[in-house]
Design an enzyme around this catalytic site. Structure first.
Site, short mmCIF file in Angstrom:
data_model
loop_
_atom_site.label_atom_id
_atom_site.label_comp_id
_atom_site.label_asym_id
_atom_site.label_seq_id
_atom_site.Cartn_x
_atom_site.Cartn_y
_atom_site.Cartn_z
N ASP A 9 0.85 -1.19 0.00
CA ASP A 9 0.00 0.00 0.00
C ASP A 9 0.89 1.24 0.00
O ASP A 9 1.12 1.87 1.04
CB ASP A 9 -0.97 -0.04 1.19
CG ASP A 9 -1.99 -1.16 1.03
OD1 ASP A 9 -2.39 -1.45 -0.13
OD2 ASP A 9 -2.39 -1.75 2.04
N LYS A 32 0.59 -8.12 -2.45
CA LYS A 32 -0.76 -7.70 -2.79
C LYS A 32 -0.71 -6.26 -3.29
O LYS A 32 -0.17 -5.39 -2.62
CB LYS A 32 -1.68 -7.81 -1.57
CG LYS A 32 -3.14 -7.50 -1.90
CD LYS A 32 -4.02 -7.61 -0.69
CE LYS A 32 -4.05 -6.38 0.16
NZ LYS A 32 -4.71 -5.21 -0.42
N ASP A 59 -5.79 -6.77 -5.69
CA ASP A 59 -6.94 -6.58 -4.77
C ASP A 59 -7.69 -5.31 -5.16
O ASP A 59 -7.56 -4.28 -4.50
CB ASP A 59 -6.39 -6.50 -3.34
CG ASP A 59 -7.47 -6.33 -2.30
OD1 ASP A 59 -8.64 -6.70 -2.58
OD2 ASP A 59 -7.15 -5.85 -1.20
N LYS A 61 -11.09 -5.29 -5.54
CA LYS A 61 -12.44 -5.34 -4.93
C LYS A 61 -13.52 -4.87 -5.91
O LYS A 61 -14.29 -3.95 -5.64
CB LYS A 61 -12.49 -4.52 -3.64
CG LYS A 61 -11.50 -4.96 -2.58
CD LYS A 61 -11.67 -4.18 -1.30
CE LYS A 61 -10.72 -4.63 -0.22
NZ LYS A 61 -9.31 -4.28 -0.46
N LEU A 62 -13.57 -5.54 -7.05
CA LEU A 62 -14.53 -5.13 -8.08
C LEU A 62 -15.96 -5.22 -7.55
O LEU A 62 -16.33 -6.21 -6.91
CB LEU A 62 -14.40 -6.01 -9.32
CG LEU A 62 -13.02 -6.09 -9.98
CD1 LEU A 62 -13.07 -7.02 -11.20
CD2 LEU A 62 -12.51 -4.72 -10.37
N ASP A 64 -19.74 -3.78 -9.18
CA ASP A 64 -20.49 -2.96 -10.13
C ASP A 64 -21.59 -3.85 -10.69
O ASP A 64 -21.79 -4.97 -10.21
CB ASP A 64 -19.54 -2.45 -11.23
CG ASP A 64 -20.01 -1.13 -11.85
OD1 ASP A 64 -21.24 -0.98 -12.09
OD2 ASP A 64 -19.17 -0.26 -12.12
N HIS A 67 -22.40 -7.08 -15.75
CA HIS A 67 -21.76 -6.97 -17.06
C HIS A 67 -20.45 -6.20 -16.96
O HIS A 67 -19.43 -6.61 -17.54
CB HIS A 67 -22.72 -6.27 -18.06
CG HIS A 67 -22.10 -6.00 -19.38
ND1 HIS A 67 -21.83 -7.00 -20.30
CD2 HIS A 67 -21.63 -4.85 -19.94
CE1 HIS A 67 -21.24 -6.47 -21.36
NE2 HIS A 67 -21.11 -5.17 -21.17
N THR A 123 -12.50 -6.51 7.16
CA THR A 123 -11.98 -6.72 8.51
C THR A 123 -11.96 -5.43 9.34
O THR A 123 -11.70 -5.47 10.54
CB THR A 123 -10.55 -7.32 8.45
OG1 THR A 123 -9.75 -6.51 7.58
CG2 THR A 123 -10.57 -8.74 7.93
N GLN A 194 -8.19 -1.69 11.76
CA GLN A 194 -8.72 -3.06 11.70
C GLN A 194 -9.51 -3.38 12.97
O GLN A 194 -9.08 -3.03 14.07
CB GLN A 194 -7.57 -4.07 11.54
CG GLN A 194 -6.75 -3.89 10.28
CD GLN A 194 -7.46 -4.41 9.03
OE1 GLN A 194 -8.62 -4.79 9.08
NE2 GLN A 194 -6.75 -4.41 7.91
N GLY A 214 0.01 -5.69 5.90
CA GLY A 214 0.49 -4.44 5.31
C GLY A 214 1.34 -3.65 6.27
O GLY A 214 2.54 -3.93 6.46
N ARG A 215 0.72 -2.68 6.95
CA ARG A 215 1.46 -1.70 7.76
C ARG A 215 2.43 -2.28 8.79
O ARG A 215 3.53 -1.71 8.95
CB ARG A 215 0.46 -0.73 8.41
CG ARG A 215 -0.18 0.20 7.38
CD ARG A 215 -1.44 0.87 7.88
NE ARG A 215 -2.54 -0.09 7.93
CZ ARG A 215 -3.79 0.22 8.26
NH1 ARG A 215 -4.09 1.49 8.55
NH2 ARG A 215 -4.74 -0.70 8.28
O1 LIG Z 1 -11.44 -7.14 4.55
C1 LIG Z 1 -10.37 -6.70 4.10
C2 LIG Z 1 -10.04 -6.74 2.76
C3 LIG Z 1 -8.83 -6.26 2.34
N1 LIG Z 1 -7.96 -5.72 3.22
C4 LIG Z 1 -6.65 -5.23 2.70
O2 LIG Z 1 -5.58 -5.88 3.37
C5 LIG Z 1 -4.54 -4.98 3.68
C6 LIG Z 1 -4.33 -4.95 5.17
O3 LIG Z 1 -3.41 -3.98 5.52
P1 LIG Z 1 -2.92 -3.72 7.01
O4 LIG Z 1 -1.99 -2.54 6.87
O5 LIG Z 1 -2.22 -4.97 7.46
O6 LIG Z 1 -4.10 -3.41 7.87
C7 LIG Z 1 -4.94 -3.63 3.07
O7 LIG Z 1 -4.32 -3.54 1.82
C8 LIG Z 1 -6.44 -3.74 2.89
O8 LIG Z 1 -6.88 -3.04 1.74
C9 LIG Z 1 -8.28 -5.65 4.53
O9 LIG Z 1 -7.51 -5.13 5.38
N2 LIG Z 1 -9.48 -6.16 4.95
#
Ligand SMILES: O=c1ccn([C@@H]2O[C@H](COP(=O)(O)O)[C@@H](O)[C@H]2O)c(=O)[nH]1
Length: 239
Positions: A9, A32, A59, A61-62, A64, A67, A123, A194, A214-215
């Site tokens: 990210d 990711k 990721d 997350k489509l 819409d 079609h 989450t 989260q 991620g972070r």
């Molecule tokens: O439900 C969800 C779906 C996607 N994510 C993605 O995962 C990472 C988590 O990043 P952290 O920095 O470890 O919190 C982030 O790219 C989200 O877009 C999610 O957290 N939860």
């Protein structure tokens, strides 16, 4: 043992690639790419990550009308990623058409289709937020399980959920259906935004098929060491 995806990210390709440069070439990485990096860097970042032999999870997350999602999935198939996400809340027909688009697009360019993962409840969502903001009554676990079954019935290969929900998802779906889990934190990490957070070790015990982190890695003072700590906790449970 499933992958530990590092969520790249970052706001620019250059920063993401400089981050990856810290890892030895010999280290096989799963990464990711989410909306932030993809919107900034476009398909070229995927090409560069493929050149570096990373396993790629796109990721986006489509969500819409069916079609539009089918056409988008067909376009994205050409990028030869290993995993792609849609929002399960887009509904069964949308998930089904996303799968069709992926298969059609992959066949057209002669590549292996990505596994389709449906995001259940984010989450970052708590049960009370789901009840109040989204006006979905009942327990969060029941909603996640329902969306997982909907996803599988309509051709998804797995879901994104908190590892807290993995046992009930596995019980409600077949053995090969994947539970990939973000919201992963070690005990000394902050939760950030989260809400449904699980440690790597507990996620493994709950039946997780792969983690997204991620972070806690990207913003660590020593990202490589932090990644290895996550891997260690994740693999300890598999021994
Ligand atoms: O439900 C969800 C779906 C996607 N994510 C993605 O995962 C990472 C988590 O990043 P952290 O920095 O470890 O919190 C982030 O790219 C989200 O877009 C999610 O957290 N939860």
């Amino acid at each position: 043992m499933g992958p530990v995806f590092i969520a790249l990210d970052f706001a620019e390709a250059q920063t993401a690639l400089a981050f990856l440069d810290q890892f030895p070439d010999s280290e096989p990485l799963a990464v990711k790419v989410g909306m932030e990096l993809y919107y900034a860097a476009g398909p070229e970042i995927i090409q560069e990550l493929r050149r570096r032999h990373a396993t790629i999870f796109l990721d986006l997350k489509l969500c819409d009308i069916p079609h539009t999602v089918e056409q988008a999935a067909a376009q994205l198939a050409a990028q030869e990623v290993s995993y792609l996400t849609v929002m399960a809340l887009g509904g069964g027909t949308m998930i089904q058409q996303a799968k069709q688009g992926l298969l059609r697009g992959s066949q057209q360019v002669g590549v292996q289709p990505a596994k389709l993962l449906a995001v259940t409840q984010l989450t970052s969502t708590s049960e009370s937020q789901m009840n109040q903001d989204l006006q979905i009554p009942g327990s969060l676990g029941a909603s996640v399980t329902h969306l997982a079954q909907l996803a599988q019935t309509n051709g998804a290969d797995g879901v994104i959920a908190s590892a807290l929900e993995d046992p009930q998802i596995h019980q409600a779906t077949t053995d090969e259906f994947l539970c990939i889990n973000p919201g992963i934190r070690r005990t000394d990490n902050t939760n950030d935004d989260q809400k449904r957070v699980v440690t790597p070790q507990k996620a493994a015990a709950l039946g997780s098929n792969g983690l997204v982190v991620g972070r806690p890695i990207t913003q660590a003072s020593d990202p490589v060491a932090s990644y290895h700590e996550f891997l260690k906790e994740w693999s300890a449970q598999h021994e």
